[in-house]
Write a protein that holds these residues in place. Sequence first.
Motif, PDB file in Angstrom:
ATOM      1  N   GLN A  34       0.840  -1.196   0.000  1.00 56.59           N
ATOM      2  CA  GLN A  34       0.000   0.000   0.000  1.00 56.59           C
ATOM      3  C   GLN A  34       0.875   1.245   0.000  1.00 56.59           C
ATOM      4  O   GLN A  34       2.062   1.189   0.310  1.00 56.59           O
ATOM      5  N   SER A  35       0.256   2.366  -0.359  1.00 62.28           N
ATOM      6  CA  SER A  35       0.862   3.673  -0.103  1.00 62.28           C
ATOM      7  C   SER A  35       0.409   4.169   1.261  1.00 62.28           C
ATOM      8  O   SER A  35       1.139   4.843   1.973  1.00 62.28           O
ATOM      9  N   PHE A  36      -0.823   3.830   1.616  1.00 55.82           N
ATOM     10  CA  PHE A  36      -1.384   4.149   2.924  1.00 55.82           C
ATOM     11  C   PHE A  36      -2.703   3.406   3.064  1.00 55.82           C
ATOM     12  O   PHE A  36      -3.249   2.889   2.086  1.00 55.82           O
ATOM     13  N   CYS A  37      -3.201   3.360   4.285  1.00 53.32           N
ATOM     14  CA  CYS A  37      -4.501   2.738   4.573  1.00 53.32           C
ATOM     15  C   CYS A  37      -5.345   3.778   5.299  1.00 53.32           C
ATOM     16  O   CYS A  37      -5.137   4.032   6.488  1.00 53.32           O
ATOM     17  N   ARG A  38      -6.253   4.400   4.580  1.00 52.44           N
ATOM     18  CA  ARG A  38      -7.032   5.509   5.126  1.00 52.44           C
ATOM     19  C   ARG A  38      -8.511   5.352   4.791  1.00 52.44           C
ATOM     20  O   ARG A  38      -8.883   4.682   3.824  1.00 52.44           O
ATOM     21  N   SER A  39      -9.341   6.015   5.566  1.00 50.75           N
ATOM     22  CA  SER A  39     -10.781   6.034   5.293  1.00 50.75           C
ATOM     23  C   SER A  39     -11.085   7.102   4.252  1.00 50.75           C
ATOM     24  O   SER A  39     -10.274   8.007   4.003  1.00 50.75           O
ATOM     25  N   GLN A  40     -12.266   7.015   3.646  1.00 53.03           N
ATOM     26  CA  GLN A  40     -12.671   8.039   2.686  1.00 53.03           C
ATOM     27  C   GLN A  40     -12.727   9.438   3.317  1.00 53.03           C
ATOM     28  O   GLN A  40     -12.261  10.402   2.691  1.00 53.03           O
ATOM     29  N   PRO A  41     -13.271   9.610   4.537  1.00 50.85           N
ATOM     30  CA  PRO A  41     -13.255  10.945   5.143  1.00 50.85           C
ATOM     31  C   PRO A  41     -11.838  11.468   5.386  1.00 50.85           C
ATOM     32  O   PRO A  41     -11.611  12.686   5.314  1.00 50.85           O
ATOM     33  N   GLU A  42     -10.885  10.589   5.662  1.00 49.91           N
ATOM     34  CA  GLU A  42      -9.501  11.032   5.843  1.00 49.91           C
ATOM     35  C   GLU A  42      -8.929  11.546   4.528  1.00 49.91           C
ATOM     36  O   GLU A  42      -8.191  12.547   4.505  1.00 49.91           O
ATOM     37  N   VAL A  43      -9.252  10.865   3.437  1.00 45.87           N
ATOM     38  CA  VAL A  43      -8.810  11.340   2.122  1.00 45.87           C
ATOM     39  C   VAL A  43      -9.481  12.672   1.804  1.00 45.87           C
ATOM     40  O   VAL A  43      -8.847  13.607   1.304  1.00 45.87           O
ATOM     41  N   LEU A  44     -10.782  12.772   2.111  1.00 49.09           N
ATOM     42  CA  LEU A  44     -11.506  14.015   1.871  1.00 49.09           C
ATOM     43  C   LEU A  44     -10.900  15.174   2.668  1.00 49.09           C
ATOM     44  O   LEU A  44     -10.744  16.290   2.154  1.00 49.09           O
ATOM     45  N   ALA A  45     -10.529  14.922   3.924  1.00 41.99           N
ATOM     46  CA  ALA A  45      -9.921  15.971   4.743  1.00 41.99           C
ATOM     47  C   ALA A  45      -8.601  16.439   4.125  1.00 41.99           C
ATOM     48  O   ALA A  45      -8.292  17.636   4.132  1.00 41.99           O
ATOM     49  N   ALA A  46      -7.831  15.501   3.571  1.00 40.03           N
ATOM     50  CA  ALA A  46      -6.574  15.868   2.907  1.00 40.03           C
ATOM     51  C   ALA A  46      -6.857  16.717   1.669  1.00 40.03           C
ATOM     52  O   ALA A  46      -6.153  17.695   1.393  1.00 40.03           O
ATOM     53  N   LEU A  47      -7.889  16.358   0.925  1.00 39.30           N
ATOM     54  CA  LEU A  47      -8.272  17.142  -0.247  1.00 39.30           C
ATOM     55  C   LEU A  47      -8.671  18.566   0.138  1.00 39.30           C
ATOM     56  O   LEU A  47      -8.319  19.536  -0.546  1.00 39.30           O
ATOM     57  N   GLU A  48      -9.398  18.693   1.231  1.00 38.45           N
ATOM     58  CA  GLU A  48      -9.813  20.028   1.676  1.00 38.45           C
ATOM     59  C   GLU A  48      -8.619  20.850   2.147  1.00 38.45           C
ATOM     60  O   GLU A  48      -8.550  22.065   1.905  1.00 38.45           O
ATOM     61  N   ARG A  49      -7.661  20.193   2.790  1.00 42.29           N
ATOM     62  CA  ARG A  49      -6.456  20.909   3.217  1.00 42.29           C
ATOM     63  C   ARG A  49      -5.659  21.397   2.002  1.00 42.29           C
ATOM     64  O   ARG A  49      -5.169  22.530   1.970  1.00 42.29           O
ATOM     65  N   VAL A  50      -5.522  20.533   1.014  1.00 45.27           N
ATOM     66  CA  VAL A  50      -4.709  20.862  -0.157  1.00 45.27           C
ATOM     67  C   VAL A  50      -5.380  21.912  -1.029  1.00 45.27           C
ATOM     68  O   VAL A  50      -4.737  22.835  -1.538  1.00 45.27           O
ATOM     69  N   THR A  51      -6.702  21.781  -1.225  1.00 45.08           N
ATOM     70  CA  THR A  51      -7.412  22.707  -2.112  1.00 45.08           C
ATOM     71  C   THR A  51      -7.848  23.983  -1.408  1.00 45.08           C
ATOM     72  O   THR A  51      -8.168  24.988  -2.056  1.00 45.08           O
ATOM     73  N   GLY A  52      -7.888  23.946  -0.070  1.00 46.02           N
ATOM     74  CA  GLY A  52      -8.346  25.116   0.679  1.00 46.02           C
ATOM     75  C   GLY A  52      -9.828  25.387   0.526  1.00 46.02           C
ATOM     76  O   GLY A  52     -10.300  26.503   0.749  1.00 46.02           O
ATOM     77  N   VAL A  53     -10.582  24.349   0.159  1.00 42.21           N
ATOM     78  CA  VAL A  53     -12.019  24.483  -0.099  1.00 42.21           C
ATOM     79  C   VAL A  53     -12.768  23.399   0.683  1.00 42.21           C
ATOM     80  O   VAL A  53     -12.302  22.274   0.796  1.00 42.21           O
TER      81      VAL A  53
END
Length: 304
Positions: free
Chosen positions: A211-230
């Motif tokens: 794997q690259s990582f083992c994360r939940s969908q909300p954890e991925v979503l939180a990363a997307l919000e941090r990166v996009t600032g939206v």
Amino acid sequence: MAFNKVCLVGGNGNLGTILLNGLVAAGDFTVTVAKRASSKSTPGAGSSVEQITIPDDMNLAGLTDALRGQDVVIASFPLVDVNQHLRLVEAAALAGVKRFIPADFGSCDAASPNARRLLKLYRDKDLVRHKCEEIAAANPAFSWTALVCGHFFDFGFHDGLLHFDLENKTADILDDGSVRASASTLRRVAEGTVAALRRPEPTRNRTLYIQSFCRSQPEVLAALERVTGVTWTRRTIDSKAFLEEASRKLAAKYDKHTMEEIVFVLGALEADWTKEEGFAMELLGLEDEDLDQVVAEVVAGLGK
């Protein structure tokens, strides 16, 4: 035992291209790409990559002749016709190949009863894996390694498989979003493949989970919000109802998109490789990638 000559069958696809680059960059191997006789592609052109020609129909005799002298054969072409993959395993053994890597990879595990029940793709992958086991049991000179990596994380954004829509900033979350799942970037699949080939004995005749990582969908979503600032719009999907509807559609008429919708759910809910006996990150000397960094790379790539 060490491997020198590695032949990649399917070197110009989304995964095949990355595997080819990874094998060449490793510097450990003489890399060959097998091309069908009618193919106009030139994978590895301008590099040290060698090329061999295999018959368009992938008949057993032609494949066997073409693969002689190779230590490793890696199948990285789509499993559309399972008979081609089964013949490739048999031809590799007849040609004296020492290690075969089937087209297992992502998104689900062919050992999963649910994946096999719902999709022919995973029944076919299971057939190929059993063929490898059968031949290895009868021929100790032949061995295999299956690498299972979960969803292709970066590519899954590009083709919509992961249901994170960067343009509209929407995310489909299955049920309560509590389940974690292993996923891998394409480069991680290449890294895992190279690492397995560098460790011939401990990876012999085994299914390995990476794997690259083992994360939940909300954890991925939180990363997307941090990166996009939206702040994204989150939509909740009932996984049971979603699977039932997709299965009904697929039973009525095969459609690639519907098949991938089923893969999306299974790869999000049944792919925590950290719980598998064959979880091989430590064995292969691999560490998890940084989620935010990978997401930033994905976002930057999709913005081009």
